[in-house]
Design a protein around this motif. Structure first.
Motif, PDB file in Angstrom:
ATOM      1  N   CYS A 101       0.848  -1.200   0.000  1.00  0.00           N
ATOM      2  CA  CYS A 101       0.000   0.000   0.000  1.00  0.00           C
ATOM      3  C   CYS A 101       0.886   1.253   0.000  1.00  0.00           C
ATOM      4  O   CYS A 101       1.755   1.392   0.852  1.00  0.00           O
ATOM      5  N   CYS A 134      -5.436  -3.538   1.141  1.00  0.00           N
ATOM      6  CA  CYS A 134      -4.525  -3.169   2.230  1.00  0.00           C
ATOM      7  C   CYS A 134      -5.190  -3.558   3.544  1.00  0.00           C
ATOM      8  O   CYS A 134      -6.296  -3.112   3.834  1.00  0.00           O
ATOM      9  N   CYS A 137      -5.650   0.065   5.825  1.00  0.00           N
ATOM     10  CA  CYS A 137      -6.609   1.117   5.480  1.00  0.00           C
ATOM     11  C   CYS A 137      -7.790   0.596   4.674  1.00  0.00           C
ATOM     12  O   CYS A 137      -8.776   1.311   4.474  1.00  0.00           O
TER      13      CYS A 137
HETATM   14 ZN   LIG Z   1      -3.203   1.141   3.202  1.00  0.00          ZN
END
Ligand SMILES: [Zn+2]
Length: 164
Positions: A101, A134, A137
């Motif tokens: 990410c 990810c 997040c």
């Molecule tokens: Zn992330």
């Protein structure tokens, strides 16, 4: 930290001035921590605790950290990257583009196609098979998340880092 260990799995910590460089290195799959609010004290502490090589443009900080820092040069991010190339070659960095990410530095994990339904645009769900997420997040990545110009940029960086 012994050089051998770094060669196995180089880990970096970018100082507050190097946010854009950190994202570029993450695009290549490198492990780069970046916290824009970290002060020198926290940088030193984190570097030691996690055995991370500090990337910095600050000569004073680099001098304090000694072999735990690498001095980055350049006013543009492309120049900063170029200044890192000797280090990347020395460390024989294993690149794994688009595996991490760009916002969080987390390794992306694959997700089932069905899980993407409703979470990505419909045309994307219909046309893409492989999705990555990810774990931190929740951002979902897929073939095409990265524009053509970004992919071209990644290719150029890999060419530069790997050398002739
Ligand atoms: Zn992330």
């Amino acid at each position: 930290m012994p050089v051998q260990e770094r060669i196995q799995q180089p880990r970096f910590l970018a100082d507050a001035m190097l946010g854009r460089l950190a994202r570029r290195l993450r695009m290549l799959g490198l492990d780069v921590l970046y916290d824009p609010d970290a002060d020198d004290h926290l940088i030193r502490y984190t570097s030691r605790r996690e055995s991370r090589l500090v990337l910095t443009k600050d000569r004073r900080l680099a001098a304090i950290l000694g072999s735990d820092a690498y001095l980055v040069y350049g006013s543009k991010v492309a120049e900063e990257f170029t200044s890192l190339v000797p280090l990347l070659r020395h460390l024989a960095c294993r690149f794994d583009p688009l595996s991490r990410c760009m916002d969080c530095n987390e390794k992306l994990t694959s997700m089932k196609h069905a899980e993407a339904e409703g979470n990505v645009p419909r045309y994307v769900f219909a046309s893409c098979r492989d999705f990555m997420r990810c774990p931190k997040c929740g951002k979902i990545y897929w073939e095409g998340t990265h524009s053509g110009s970004m992919r071209k940029g990644i290719e150029l960086m890999l060419e530069e880092a790997r050398g002739p």
